[in-house]
Design a protein around this motif. Structure first.
Motif, mmCIF file in Angstrom:
data_model
loop_
_atom_site.group_PDB
_atom_site.id
_atom_site.type_symbol
_atom_site.label_atom_id
_atom_site.label_comp_id
_atom_site.label_asym_id
_atom_site.label_seq_id
_atom_site.Cartn_x
_atom_site.Cartn_y
_atom_site.Cartn_z
ATOM 1 N N HIS A 676 0.846 -1.197 0.000
ATOM 2 C CA HIS A 676 0.000 0.000 0.000
ATOM 3 C C HIS A 676 0.878 1.241 0.000
ATOM 4 C CE1 HIS A 676 -3.085 -2.847 1.565
ATOM 5 N NE2 HIS A 676 -3.904 -2.072 0.848
ATOM 6 N N PHE A 677 0.363 2.300 -0.567
ATOM 7 C CA PHE A 677 0.935 3.628 -0.393
ATOM 8 C C PHE A 677 0.179 4.316 0.737
ATOM 9 C CE2 PHE A 677 2.147 3.528 -5.085
ATOM 10 C CZ PHE A 677 3.493 3.327 -4.801
ATOM 11 N N TYR A 678 0.879 5.272 1.357
ATOM 12 C CA TYR A 678 0.259 6.041 2.439
ATOM 13 C C TYR A 678 0.435 7.525 2.134
ATOM 14 C CZ TYR A 678 0.115 1.663 5.036
ATOM 15 O OH TYR A 678 -0.136 0.378 5.434
ATOM 16 N N GLY A 679 -0.690 8.233 2.140
ATOM 17 C CA GLY A 679 -0.642 9.660 1.930
ATOM 18 C C GLY A 679 -0.339 10.387 3.231
ATOM 19 N N VAL A 680 0.651 11.289 3.186
ATOM 20 C CA VAL A 680 1.027 12.041 4.380
ATOM 21 C C VAL A 680 0.122 13.258 4.491
ATOM 22 C CG1 VAL A 680 2.876 13.231 5.605
ATOM 23 C CG2 VAL A 680 3.406 11.261 4.149
ATOM 24 N N VAL A 681 -0.622 13.303 5.596
ATOM 25 C CA VAL A 681 -1.587 14.385 5.797
ATOM 26 C C VAL A 681 -0.923 15.587 6.462
ATOM 27 C CG1 VAL A 681 -3.741 15.043 6.934
ATOM 28 C CG2 VAL A 681 -3.489 12.750 5.948
ATOM 29 N N ASN A 682 -0.215 15.326 7.557
ATOM 30 C CA ASN A 682 0.302 16.455 8.337
ATOM 31 C C ASN A 682 1.255 15.934 9.408
ATOM 32 O OD1 ASN A 682 0.664 19.025 9.346
ATOM 33 N ND2 ASN A 682 -1.255 19.088 10.492
ATOM 34 N N MET A 683 2.047 16.857 9.963
ATOM 35 C CA MET A 683 2.804 16.623 11.195
ATOM 36 C C MET A 683 2.300 17.668 12.178
ATOM 37 S SD MET A 683 6.695 15.839 9.826
ATOM 38 C CE MET A 683 7.299 15.307 11.422
ATOM 39 N N PRO A 684 1.315 17.328 13.016
ATOM 40 C CA PRO A 684 0.638 18.333 13.850
ATOM 41 C C PRO A 684 1.567 19.036 14.848
ATOM 42 C CG PRO A 684 -0.014 16.116 14.484
ATOM 43 C CD PRO A 684 0.740 15.979 13.211
ATOM 44 N N GLY A 685 2.713 18.417 15.152
ATOM 45 C CA GLY A 685 3.644 19.064 16.090
ATOM 46 C C GLY A 685 4.723 19.874 15.399
ATOM 47 N N PHE A 686 4.632 20.033 14.100
ATOM 48 C CA PHE A 686 5.656 20.730 13.325
ATOM 49 C C PHE A 686 5.684 22.216 13.702
ATOM 50 C CE2 PHE A 686 7.734 22.761 9.819
ATOM 51 C CZ PHE A 686 8.618 21.827 9.290
ATOM 52 N N ASP A 687 6.876 22.703 14.073
ATOM 53 C CA ASP A 687 7.049 24.112 14.448
ATOM 54 C C ASP A 687 7.751 24.812 13.291
ATOM 55 O OD1 ASP A 687 7.741 26.582 15.494
ATOM 56 O OD2 ASP A 687 8.170 25.788 17.494
ATOM 57 N N ILE A 688 7.016 25.592 12.536
ATOM 58 C CA ILE A 688 7.572 26.228 11.340
ATOM 59 C C ILE A 688 8.687 27.209 11.707
ATOM 60 C CG2 ILE A 688 7.027 27.630 9.315
ATOM 61 C CD1 ILE A 688 4.168 26.566 9.490
ATOM 62 N N LYS A 689 8.463 27.999 12.752
ATOM 63 C CA LYS A 689 9.484 28.968 13.160
ATOM 64 C C LYS A 689 10.780 28.276 13.589
ATOM 65 C CE LYS A 689 6.472 32.735 14.732
ATOM 66 N NZ LYS A 689 6.065 33.572 15.898
ATOM 67 N N LYS A 690 10.665 27.191 14.303
ATOM 68 C CA LYS A 690 11.841 26.441 14.752
ATOM 69 C C LYS A 690 12.599 25.872 13.553
ATOM 70 C CE LYS A 690 13.205 22.668 17.826
ATOM 71 N NZ LYS A 690 12.720 21.611 18.752
ATOM 72 N N PHE A 691 11.847 25.410 12.551
ATOM 73 C CA PHE A 691 12.484 24.822 11.382
ATOM 74 C C PHE A 691 13.323 25.863 10.642
ATOM 75 C CE2 PHE A 691 12.646 23.481 6.950
ATOM 76 C CZ PHE A 691 13.018 22.152 7.065
ATOM 77 N N CYS A 704 -0.083 30.694 4.922
ATOM 78 C CA CYS A 704 0.612 29.431 4.612
ATOM 79 C C CYS A 704 0.764 28.553 5.841
ATOM 80 C CB CYS A 704 1.990 29.721 4.020
ATOM 81 S SG CYS A 704 1.932 30.737 2.528
ATOM 82 N N GLU A 705 0.550 29.117 7.020
ATOM 83 C CA GLU A 705 0.685 28.363 8.263
ATOM 84 C C GLU A 705 -0.305 27.200 8.317
ATOM 85 O OE1 GLU A 705 1.048 29.458 13.045
ATOM 86 O OE2 GLU A 705 0.173 30.885 11.620
ATOM 87 N N LYS A 706 -1.350 27.281 7.478
ATOM 88 C CA LYS A 706 -2.362 26.222 7.456
ATOM 89 C C LYS A 706 -1.855 24.945 6.770
ATOM 90 C CE LYS A 706 -5.972 29.753 7.050
ATOM 91 N NZ LYS A 706 -7.045 30.289 6.165
ATOM 92 N N ALA A 707 -0.652 25.020 6.158
ATOM 93 C CA ALA A 707 -0.149 23.872 5.406
ATOM 94 C C ALA A 707 0.247 22.730 6.325
ATOM 95 C CB ALA A 707 1.047 24.291 4.546
ATOM 96 N N ILE A 708 0.853 23.038 7.433
ATOM 97 C CA ILE A 708 1.364 22.007 8.343
ATOM 98 C C ILE A 708 1.275 22.511 9.770
ATOM 99 C CG2 ILE A 708 2.983 20.779 6.826
ATOM 100 C CD1 ILE A 708 5.158 22.673 7.794
ATOM 101 N N GLY A 709 1.510 21.604 10.715
ATOM 102 C CA GLY A 709 1.549 21.984 12.116
ATOM 103 C C GLY A 709 0.179 21.974 12.764
ATOM 104 N N PRO A 710 0.058 22.633 13.881
ATOM 105 C CA PRO A 710 -1.206 22.603 14.639
ATOM 106 C C PRO A 710 -2.410 23.088 13.833
ATOM 107 C CG PRO A 710 0.565 23.555 15.949
ATOM 108 C CD PRO A 710 1.108 23.407 14.572
ATOM 109 N N LYS A 711 -2.167 24.009 12.890
ATOM 110 C CA LYS A 711 -3.263 24.544 12.087
ATOM 111 C C LYS A 711 -3.425 23.797 10.765
ATOM 112 C CE LYS A 711 -2.754 29.204 14.012
ATOM 113 N NZ LYS A 711 -2.564 30.640 13.699
ATOM 114 N N GLY A 712 -2.654 22.753 10.565
ATOM 115 C CA GLY A 712 -2.674 22.020 9.312
ATOM 116 C C GLY A 712 -3.845 21.057 9.227
#
Length: 747
Positions: A676-691, A704-712
């Motif tokens: 099977h393939f698995y689609g990656v939806v999000n990393m809810p703990g992703f900190d964009i500023k830290k990255f 763009c903050e809606k792309a990933i993280g808590p608001k993703g």
């Protein structure tokens, strides 16, 4: 890039043939078994090699120290040599002069001593002759006696043994508070000496100890006397003493043939009846048949002495003259010491000057060495470049300019090839032999790139190439930044496609797999290896999620750019784009491949092909990021809520939690069965500023903050809606189509 066309073109290329044709068989460890001892020895050899490389990179002989040592050596040889040569020849001259002077003083002192004694003998001879003419007249004898002692005040007494007559200089003894009768007593004690004189010898004795006054006794035969055949005379050596104590550095003394000191400049030697026969120069005088000689010897105190002697022409006495070489050479030694001090001062000043000059060489060379060491560590743009001065007109300036040029070449080279690989080569962390490695491979391309390219051609004509490259560079620089920030290595660019991998530069050999299954070292190595593979897979997904944010930001910036130029002729624009990314974790052959003239660092094998197939499956699956079953299985227990972990992610892993959804379509993978393939939806703990914390220009975009993280997004449906991806009809998707890997019914 259109997956049905562009990737097919890529597949048909020579490189793709390598990817498809190489490593058809499974990569299994060598069947030969490695013992733990052999494995340990191999590990020790590697550590020793790394330690030796580190040791060889250390500066063992700084150029400043070399300059100081070389110049110091030359100055010491030059100045020290001149000082030594001058001192040597002057010392020889002074020694020669001192020897000549010592002989001269000895000869002069001896002559004076002999003259005085001859004068006494002559006076006594005249006295005896007059005494013989008087024929015993007491009055005349007394008058003669008084007149004689009046004229010869240094003669204390005379004794004529044959006639037993004694003449005493009474005033002499009274002046010295000595009983005159002591003279008679002394003469009476000299029977042995008188007997020797009778046998024809000339005796000289030290009478000072008896009288506690500097007196000598001469006993010798008389010639031509009618009444007496010999005489003993007590003679004061005070006048001789003055001759022997002239204050010169040369010291003279008078000895008899038995080595007894008769006259010396130190009265203690005289009054104590000192036997100096052990003195080398006295011993030489006693044993020598020569009348005079000079030798150099070392006395009992360890001092070097130049000694000369001269025997008298009569009697058994000799005058000894000595001088200490330390005294005569004191001047030259003082001068030599002064020259040495001057040499040391000059040397010290020279060392300071050399040190300053050496610093003008060694300091920039140290900076250059530090820069080279940093470059060897892969830091091409080290801040140490700021310490370089390229304004010097000497070789250092040329070297500094060359080093700055080298930086530009390395930066350009790393951009044209791969910065990570370039660093690994320079740091010697990679060799030119291919290796099997477990890595995570990434492929991405732009959806509908052919149409986008045609749009540029229609609008800009011949200028379209520059416009397309400008647009791609903007897009790819954002994507590559996400790859490099997570430790990935860009493998290549194929048009709009990007290939990258995580783990290709890791020093992670698989020889532990050949060890026995129950080996503790194997278990430990496997644990470390599995952790690395897990970290690589997590980093790859993190990069893909960061790409989603960067792509949304690109699209927003592209829209603003296009609007800003919309009223210009041939208005510049940047297209709104969507991409697909595929990840697979597996074993691949990693290394330099190509010809002698052109090589590149890449990865090939079934796992690479599978990653490319995964990327191409995004379009029919309605996703922007797909991962394979292998990648999913590596991460699921820690980072993905699933049945294996009771749908719970532990707090220590929650920061890197991954939300995925299984694609509801099976496909067959050779050797693995249904996958099977698995689609990656999000990393809810992703900190964009830290990255992006290391990017001083970064500012968080709220849209763009809606792309990933808590608001993703929380589901694939939310993700598709956010990115404008239509919901797929999985009933019409066949992932086992062999021709182009992907076949969408009705497309």
């Amino acid at each position: 890039m259109d997956s049905n066309i562009s990737y097919g073109d890529f597949k048909s290329s020579k490189k793709a043939k390598l990817l498809n044709n190489s490593h058809k068989k499974d990569h299994k460890p060598d069947s030969s078994i490695i013992s733990e001892e052999d494995f340990k020895l191999k590990e020790l050899a590697k550590k020793a090699s790394r330690k030796l490389d580190k040791k060889n990179n250390k500066i063992k002989r700084p150029i400043g120290v070399k300059l100081i040592l070389i110049i110091s050596f030359l100055m010491i040889v030059a100045l020290g040599g001149v000082t030594y040569i001058v001192s040597y020849f002057i010392t020889q001259d002074i020694r020669t002069n001192a020897e000549e002077n010592n002989l001269t003083i000895n000869s002069r002192t001896s002559s004076e001593t002999e003259n005085r004694l001859n004068s006494i003998i002559s006076s006594i001879g005249m006295f005896v002759d007059l005494l013989d003419t008087i024929n015993g007249n007491k009055t005349e004898v007394k008058a003669l006696e008084n007149m004689f002692f009046e004229r010869n005040k240094d003669i204390a007494a005379m004794y004529f043994p044959k006639s037993s007559r004694i003449f005493i200089n009474t005033p002499f003894f009274i002046a010295r508070e000595i009983n005159p009768d002591n003279a008679k007593t002394y003469f009476n004690q000299q029977e042995d000496t008188i007997q020797n004189v009778k046998n024809g010898t000339f005796e000289l004795l030290n009478a000072s100890p008896f009288f506690n006054e500097p007196l000598m006794c001469m006993s010798y035969p008389l010639n031509g006397s009618k009444n007496d055949s010999l005489v003993s005379v007590l003679y004061s050596t005070e006048e001789l003493y003055n001759t022997f104590t002239s204050g010169n550095i040369n010291k003279s003394f008078f000895v008899n043939n038995r080595g007894q000191i008769i006259v010396h400049n130190d009265l203690d030697y005289v009054t104590t009846l000192t036997d100096d026969s052990s003195n080398p120069i006295v011993k030489e005088m006693m044993q020598s048949t020569l009348n005079n000689r000079q030798i150099t010897y070392v006395d009992k105190d360890g001092k070097e002495i130049i000694g000369a002697f001269k025997k008298l022409n009569f009697g058994n006495g000799a005058v000894i003259t000595t001088v200490e070489t330390e005294i005569i050479l004191e001047g030259i030694r003082t001068t030599t010491r002064r020259n040495i001090y001057i040499t040391m001062a000059i040397l010290a000043i020279s060392i300071i000057v050399i040190y300053i000059f050496a610093n003008s060489l060694s300091t920039p060379l140290k900076h250059l060495t530090a820069i080279v060491n940093d470059i060897n560590k892969g830091n091409f743009n080290t801040e140490l470049f700021n310490n370089l001065s390229s304004h010097r007109k000497d070789e250092i300036g040329v070297l500094a300019k060359s080093t700055l040029n080298e930086r530009e070449i390395l930066n350009t080279f790393s951009k044209m090839t791969n910065k990570g690989v370039t660093k690994a080569i320079i740091k010697k962390e990679i060799d030119f032999e291919p290796h099997l490695k477990d890595i995570t491979i990434f492929f991405s391309d732009i959806r509908g790139f052919t149409a986008i390219s045609d749009g540029f051609k229609n609008r800009f004509g011949e200028e379209s190439a520059a416009e397309i490259i400008g647009f791609l560079n903007d897009y790819m620089s954002r994507m590559v930044s996400c790859i490099t920030k997570t430790g990935g290595t860009v493998d290549k660019f194929e048009g709009d496609a990007i290939m990258a991998a995580w783990g290709v530069l890791r020093q992670d050999e698989l020889d532990w797999e050949n060890m026995p299954l129950d080996s503790t070292i194997r278990a430990k190595k496997k644990e470390i290896h599995d952790k690395y593979v897990e970290e690589d897979a997590l980093s790859a997904i993190t990069a893909c999620m960061a790409m989603r944010y960067s792509l949304m930001k690109y699209n927003k910036d592209a829209e603003a750019f296009t609007k800003a130029h919309e009223h210009e002729p041939k208005a510049k624009y940047k297209p709104h784009i969507r991409i697909g990314a595929g990840l697979n974790t597996g074993r691949a052959t990693v290394g330099f491949m190509g010809s002698y003239d052109k090589m590149e660092f890449t990865s090939i094998g079934d796992s690479v092909n599978f990653a490319s197939r995964t990327e191409a499956s995004n379009k029919p699956c309605g996703t922007d990021t797909l991962i394979t079953q292998d990648t999913y299985d590596i991460l699921k227990k820690k980072y993905i809520r699933c049945k294996e972990n009771n749908f719970t992610v532990l707090p220590e892993y929650r920061e890197n939690e991954i939300i995925v959804e299984q694609i509801p379509v099976d496909f067959e993978v050779k050797g693995k069965g249904k996958q099977h393939f698995y689609g990656v939806v999000n990393m809810p703990g992703f900190d964009i500023k830290k990255f992006y914390k290391d990017d001083p220009m970064f500012e968080l975009d709220s849209d763009c903050e809606k792309a990933i993280g808590p608001k993703g997004p929380r589901t694939l449906s939310e993700m598709r809606k956010l990115l404008g991806i239509p919901e797929p009809d999985f009933g019409k998707v066949d992932l086992n189509e062999e021709e182009n890997k992907i076949q969408v019914a009705g497309s």
